[in-house]
Design an enzyme around this catalytic site. Sequence first.
Site: not given
Length: 386
Positions: A150, A179, A210, A212, A241, A258, A261-262
């Site tokens: 990072d 990132t 997971a 971008r 996408e 995608h 995070g759902y």
Amino acid sequence: MSERPKIVVDENMPAVERLWGDSAEIDRWPGRSLRREHLEGADALLVRSVTRVDRDLLDNTSVRFVGTATIGTDHLDIEWLEQQGVQWASAPGCNADAVVDYVLSALWQLAREDGWDPLAQTVGVVGAGNVGGRLVARLKALGMETRVCDPPRAQRENDDSFVDIDRLLSEVDVVCLHTPLTVEGAWPTRHLLDARRLARLKPGAVVINAGRGPVIDNGALLDIARQRPDLSLVMDVWEHEPAVDPALAQHCRIATPHIAGYSLDGKIRGSWMLYQAYCRWLGVDACRSLASVLPPPAVAGLELAAGFDPADAMRLVYDPFRDDRQLRKTLNRTDPEQRAAFDLLRRHYPVRREFSSLLLQGRFDPGMMAQLSGLGFRVSGTEAPE
């Protein structure tokens, strides 16, 4: 602003009506097809990552507050919003635990299929913000060796424990990408993993994106996947996408639309964080708590017998292969149909909870108790001898 403000909301955001109650008029639209004409008379706009919020969308509208129920803000033109005096808010960390659950689920399921010990892997985390930072914390709680890249944090914190991306790729067994997507500045992340860097991956490496989609050059990834069947790819995000390259998906061990995070927890937490920000903007008290809108889980506790596999408990809460199967069913369709199906999978995503919603009970040896806690479960039980 009118006495009863109008809020335009992405149709996939949950609990908005419960949070705002009768204090606002709620108008829902599909986030990806949201247009300026949908904002007529709107005072506020609440979106997710699929809606680009900029001058083209908001110019000459009455919107004065924009909230995104996401960690990332690269879909917001923040500079333009601030120039126009439009208040904006995001939801950092709202679904971070859900993404970490996804990563660990994928890793433990692949380990079980292939017969290797996930705890023995060295994991590289690229991007140690809300998601990556929490992933690193869980990996360390599990006693796993990590490498973290990072550059902005390394410079800001003057911390030499961070490593550069090339060293990370050549040393780790598992690469996890978290990132933001940036195209300018000192450390642009678009195509951060290009053909040259992908070639540095160790034999048998696992790559999990997971974060971008465009952080990996998907064309280069397909080329190297064809050359190196030893690699295991887990892709939740895609460069173009909602279009998904069927050839690339064919080379993925796990391919999902995608949805890392759902979790229901994460989505409702995101709505609640925007509700709080909106109330602060208005200067009124936020009278609804997160607990008041978060339902109890369908399975709240589990009694485990000796010899169980932690992967079974993980899969009970979240099974990445279910999402993989659903996405693959859409990949033999025409391009417009596949794009629409991708969005439908997200729009009608089934209820999924986070590991922390499940209480595991039983007699555990100290190592297993530490592993279950490190994975993110709540644990209650007596210690069995090792």
